[in-house]
Write a protein that holds these residues in place. Structure first.
Motif, PDB file in Angstrom:
ATOM      1  N   THR A 103       0.787  -1.161   0.048  1.00 38.12           N
ATOM      2  CA  THR A 103      -0.141  -0.108   0.041  1.00 38.12           C
ATOM      3  C   THR A 103       0.886   1.247   0.095  1.00 38.12           C
ATOM      4  O   THR A 103       1.470   1.540   1.195  1.00 38.12           O
ATOM      5  N   PRO A 104       1.111   1.988  -1.190  1.00 36.03           N
ATOM      6  CA  PRO A 104       1.829   3.110  -1.223  1.00 36.03           C
ATOM      7  C   PRO A 104       1.430   4.358  -0.352  1.00 36.03           C
ATOM      8  O   PRO A 104       0.217   4.317  -0.009  1.00 36.03           O
ATOM      9  N   ASN A 105       2.582   4.923  -0.006  1.00 37.27           N
ATOM     10  CA  ASN A 105       2.124   6.342   0.676  1.00 37.27           C
ATOM     11  C   ASN A 105       1.398   6.229   2.103  1.00 37.27           C
ATOM     12  O   ASN A 105       0.684   7.024   2.491  1.00 37.27           O
ATOM     13  N   LEU A 106       1.550   5.021   2.792  1.00 36.55           N
ATOM     14  CA  LEU A 106       0.996   4.947   4.074  1.00 36.55           C
ATOM     15  C   LEU A 106       2.192   4.891   5.180  1.00 36.55           C
ATOM     16  O   LEU A 106       3.180   4.393   4.853  1.00 36.55           O
ATOM     17  N   LYS A 107       1.840   5.952   5.888  1.00 38.85           N
ATOM     18  CA  LYS A 107       2.638   6.361   7.116  1.00 38.85           C
ATOM     19  C   LYS A 107       2.391   5.768   8.434  1.00 38.85           C
ATOM     20  O   LYS A 107       1.102   5.952   8.886  1.00 38.85           O
ATOM     21  N   LEU A 108       3.103   4.876   9.122  1.00 38.72           N
ATOM     22  CA  LEU A 108       2.668   4.464  10.469  1.00 38.72           C
ATOM     23  C   LEU A 108       3.757   4.906  11.329  1.00 38.72           C
ATOM     24  O   LEU A 108       5.099   4.947  11.080  1.00 38.72           O
ATOM     25  N   LEU A 109       3.423   5.308  12.561  1.00 38.49           N
ATOM     26  CA  LEU A 109       4.614   5.837  13.688  1.00 38.49           C
ATOM     27  C   LEU A 109       4.010   5.188  14.972  1.00 38.49           C
ATOM     28  O   LEU A 109       2.987   5.004  15.268  1.00 38.49           O
ATOM     29  N   THR A 110       5.310   4.757  15.605  1.00 38.36           N
ATOM     30  CA  THR A 110       5.370   4.263  16.861  1.00 38.36           C
ATOM     31  C   THR A 110       5.524   5.199  17.943  1.00 38.36           C
ATOM     32  O   THR A 110       6.583   5.782  17.951  1.00 38.36           O
ATOM     33  N   LEU A 111       4.817   5.440  18.877  1.00 44.64           N
ATOM     34  CA  LEU A 111       4.851   6.502  19.905  1.00 44.64           C
ATOM     35  C   LEU A 111       4.950   5.628  21.352  1.00 44.64           C
ATOM     36  O   LEU A 111       3.938   5.360  21.906  1.00 44.64           O
ATOM     37  N   THR A 112       6.310   5.426  21.719  1.00 50.09           N
ATOM     38  CA  THR A 112       6.205   4.700  23.124  1.00 50.09           C
ATOM     39  C   THR A 112       7.155   5.461  24.374  1.00 50.09           C
ATOM     40  O   THR A 112       7.904   6.264  23.687  1.00 50.09           O
ATOM     41  N   GLY A 113       7.268   5.170  25.367  1.00 53.32           N
ATOM     42  CA  GLY A 113       8.106   5.605  26.383  1.00 53.32           C
ATOM     43  C   GLY A 113       9.546   4.991  26.024  1.00 53.32           C
ATOM     44  O   GLY A 113       9.728   4.013  25.535  1.00 53.32           O
ATOM     45  N   GLY A 114      10.577   5.479  26.932  1.00 57.48           N
ATOM     46  CA  GLY A 114      11.764   4.925  26.891  1.00 57.48           C
ATOM     47  C   GLY A 114      12.521   5.540  25.647  1.00 57.48           C
ATOM     48  O   GLY A 114      13.825   4.942  25.445  1.00 57.48           O
ATOM     49  N   ARG A 115      11.902   6.286  24.841  1.00 50.37           N
ATOM     50  CA  ARG A 115      12.919   6.823  23.951  1.00 50.37           C
ATOM     51  C   ARG A 115      12.619   8.334  23.904  1.00 50.37           C
ATOM     52  O   ARG A 115      11.645   9.034  24.225  1.00 50.37           O
ATOM     53  N   SER A 116      13.617   9.049  23.298  1.00 46.07           N
ATOM     54  CA  SER A 116      13.361  10.557  23.198  1.00 46.07           C
ATOM     55  C   SER A 116      12.258  11.208  22.530  1.00 46.07           C
ATOM     56  O   SER A 116      11.862  10.644  21.448  1.00 46.07           O
ATOM     57  N   VAL A 117      11.923  12.146  23.047  1.00 47.69           N
ATOM     58  CA  VAL A 117      10.619  12.627  22.572  1.00 47.69           C
ATOM     59  C   VAL A 117      10.709  13.641  21.207  1.00 47.69           C
ATOM     60  O   VAL A 117       9.779  13.492  20.181  1.00 47.69           O
ATOM     61  N   GLY A 118      11.895  14.061  20.991  1.00 51.57           N
ATOM     62  CA  GLY A 118      12.531  14.761  19.869  1.00 51.57           C
ATOM     63  C   GLY A 118      12.205  14.237  18.488  1.00 51.57           C
ATOM     64  O   GLY A 118      11.345  14.787  17.903  1.00 51.57           O
TER      65      GLY A 118
END
Length: 462
Positions: A103-118
C-alpha cells in the motif's frame, strides 16, 4: 461466537487488492479461527471483542481490519493501536507494516516511552495515518497537543487484559476521550476477566464477541505431582530429559521467577528471569538474549511473558500451576505454534491440586499424569547457550543498519555469515548474536576496526 476451527481462505474476504497481495507475499493462505470469526464483522465496521491465545493470528486480524479503513490520501491519524509495552508496540507496528507493504504512501508511527520525544515530534510534523503506542507516551503527546486523534476511525486495544493488570484504565479513558464516538473499537485479549467486560461496556457499541480459547491440539500436556521442595530437582531433570533448544518456565510471582532462575544458573544452565521489577533496558536485553539464542531458559511471570516475539518454542513448563484456567491455556499456547509439535509440562504440588478442577475441561484429552520419580534425566546436564550477544552503542539515530554490522563481522572480524545470528537495531544501540566460540574474537576485532570507519563502544551482555 466461539470457535476452535473452521478456517477459510483470505481470498474470500472483501479486502483491497493491495492487502491481498501483501497477505500472499507474507505466505498467509488460510485464516486462523480468530481471523475467520473476527475479520468479516470488522470489515463491515462492527465493534469486536476477541479472546484468543498468543500466536493465534490476532495482530494480522486487527491489522487487516484497520488497514481496510485507512484513506491513504488523507493526512490525519485514522487508526490508533494501544499496547501495554514498548516491545509489543514495536512488534505490532512491524506486523502492520508488513501487511501494508504493498500500500503506497501509508505512514505508520510508533509512539512509546523509553525513547527521546524529539524524533517523535519531528515525525509527527508529517502526520501518520496509523499510530501504535503505549498509554503513557500517548498521554504525553495529547497533553502537549502534538497528537490529534479527532479523525480516528479505528481504535484497537491489544492485550487489553494486561493493560488493565498494569493499571492503565484511567490512561485509556483519557485517551479515548480525545477520539470521536463514531469510531470502530476493537478489543483483543488473551483472557476475559470481568474487568474486560466492564471496559467493553463503556468503550464499545454492541460488540460481537469472538472466543477462541482452546489449547492447540499439537501440544501434548503432562502433569507431575511433586512436593514443593522437590520442584527444582524435577525441573532440572526435565530439562536434562528434553534438552530443548529454548524453554519458557512460568512462575506465578516475581520472587519465584528470580529464585528459580538463580537456582538454574547456579546449576550451570543458561537462564534469565523476566518480570515487572526489571528496568526497561534490562527487560529489552533479556528478551533479545533469549530470542537471539544467548539464553536457553527464560523464567517468567505470566504478565511479563505477554507479547513475546518468539516464533517457535518446543517446550514450556509451568513451575507452578496457575489459579486461572485462561492463563493456563495462554501458557500452553506459547508452544505448538504454526502447526509445530509442542510439549507443555506442569509441576503440581498437593496444595495446588484444587486448581486443576477449572483447568481439566480445557485440556484436550484430559489431564495426563506422569510419575515424577520415573523422569529419566540428568539433573546436571546443563543447557548452554549456543550464541553470545554483543551490544554496540550505535543505533537508528546514528544511521546504523543491519548490513553495516554484518559486513563488519564478516569482513574485518573474519566471521562467516553462519556465525552471525539475530541483529536488532534500537534507537541508540544495536545488538548482534554471535556464535559463542567466535564471540571474543568478534568483540576484539570490532573494537579494533570498528564499523564503517567508526569505533563505537562494544560490550558483551553478561
Amino acid at each position: 461466537m466461539s470457535t476452535d476451527g473452521g478456517t477459510f481462505e483470505f481470498a474470500q474476504l472483501a479486502l483491497a487488492s493491495a492487502l491481498l497481495k501483501a497477505v500472499q507475499a507474507i505466505g498467509y493462505t488460510k485464516m486462523t479461527p480468530v481471523q475467520a470469526q473476527s475479520l468479516p464483522p470488522m470489515l463491515e465496521g462492527r465493534d469486536v471483542i476477541a479472546q484468543a491465545r498468543t500466536g493465534s493470528g490476532k495482530t494480522a486480524a486487527f491489522g487487516l481490519g484497520l488497514l481496510s479503513r485507512i484513506e491513504v490520501g488523507l493526512n490525519q491519524v485514522q487508526a490508533l493501536v494501544l499496547c501495554p509495552t514498548r516491545e509489543l508496540a514495536d512488534q505490532v507496528a512491524n506486523a502492520i507494516r508488513r501487511l501494508a507493504s504493498t500500500t503506497p504512501n501509508l505512514k505508520l508511527l510508533t509512539l512509546t516511552g523509553g525513547r527521546s520525544v524529539g524524533p517523535q515530534l519531528a515525525s509527527l510534523a508529517h502526520v501518520p495515518q496509523i499510530v501504535v503506542g503505549t498509554p503513557g507516551r500517548l498521554q504525553d503527546h495529547l497533553r502537549k497537543s502534538t497528537l490529534d486523534l479527532g479523525a480516528i476511525r479505528v481504535l484497537v486495544l491489544d492485550e487489553a487484559d494486561r493493560m488493565l493488570d498494569m493499571g492503565f484504565e484511567p490512561a485509556i479513558r483519557g485517551i479515548v476521550s480525545h477520539t470521536p464516538g463514531s469510531r470502530q473499537t476493537l478489543l483483543f485479549s488473551a483472557t476475559f476477566p470481568p474487568e474486560i467486560r466492564a471496559v467493553s461496556g463503556w468503550l464499545q457499541r454492541d460488540p460481537l464477541t469472538v472466543t477462541v480459547n482452546e489449547a492447540p491440539v499439537s501440544v501434548r500436556q503432562r502433569f507431575f505431582e511433586i512436593e514443593l521442595a522437590q520442584k527444582n530437582d524435577l525441573l532440572k531433570r526435565l530439562l536434562g530429559r528434553y534438552q530443548p533448544s529454548s524453554v519458557l518456565v512460568f512462575c506465578n510471582t516475581r520472587r519465584d521467577a528470580d529464585s528459580v532462575a538463580d537456582h538454574l544458573v547456579r546449576s550451570g544452565h543458561s537462564a534469565l528471569a523476566l518480570h515487572g521489577d526489571l528496568e526497561q533496558r534490562d527487560r529489552d536485553e533479556v528478551l533479545l538474549r533469549f530470542a537471539g539464542g544467548s539464553c536457553r531458559v527464560l523464567v517468567a511471570t505470566d504478565v511479563a511473558a505477554r507479547g513475546l516475539d518468539i516464533p517457535a518454542l518446543p517446550l514450556v513448563i509451568s513451575y507452578e500451576v496457575s489459579p486461572d484456567a485462561d492463563v493456563h491455556v495462554h501458557r500452553v499456547g506459547r508452544t505448538g505454534r504454526a502447526g509445530a509439535e509442542g510439549v507443555a509440562l506442569h509441576l503440581c504440588s498437593p496444595r495446588e491440586s484444587a486448581r486443576l478442577k477449572s483447568i481439566e475441561p480445557r485440556v484436550p484429552g484430559g489431564i495426563e499424569w506422569e510419575k515424577a520419580s520415573l523422569v529419566e534425566g540428568t539433573a546436571n546436564s546443563a543447557l548452554q547457550a549456543p550464541m553470545r550477544t554483543l551490544c554496540i552503542d550505535r543505533g537508528r539515530s546514528d544511521k546504523m543498519r543491519r548490513g553495516d554490522i554484518l559486513g563488519a563481522l564478516t569482513g574485518d572480524a573474519g566471521l562467516s555469515s553462519s556465525d552471525v545470528g539475530r541483529i536488532d537495531i534500537m534507537a541508540t544501540r544495536s545488538y548482534v548474536a554471535v556464535e559463542r566460540s567466535k564471540a571474543n574474537a568478534a568483540l576484539s576485532r570490532l573494537r579494533e576496526h570498528g564499523i564503517k570507519g567508526k569505533k563505537p563502544r562494544v560490550r558483551p551482555i553478561q
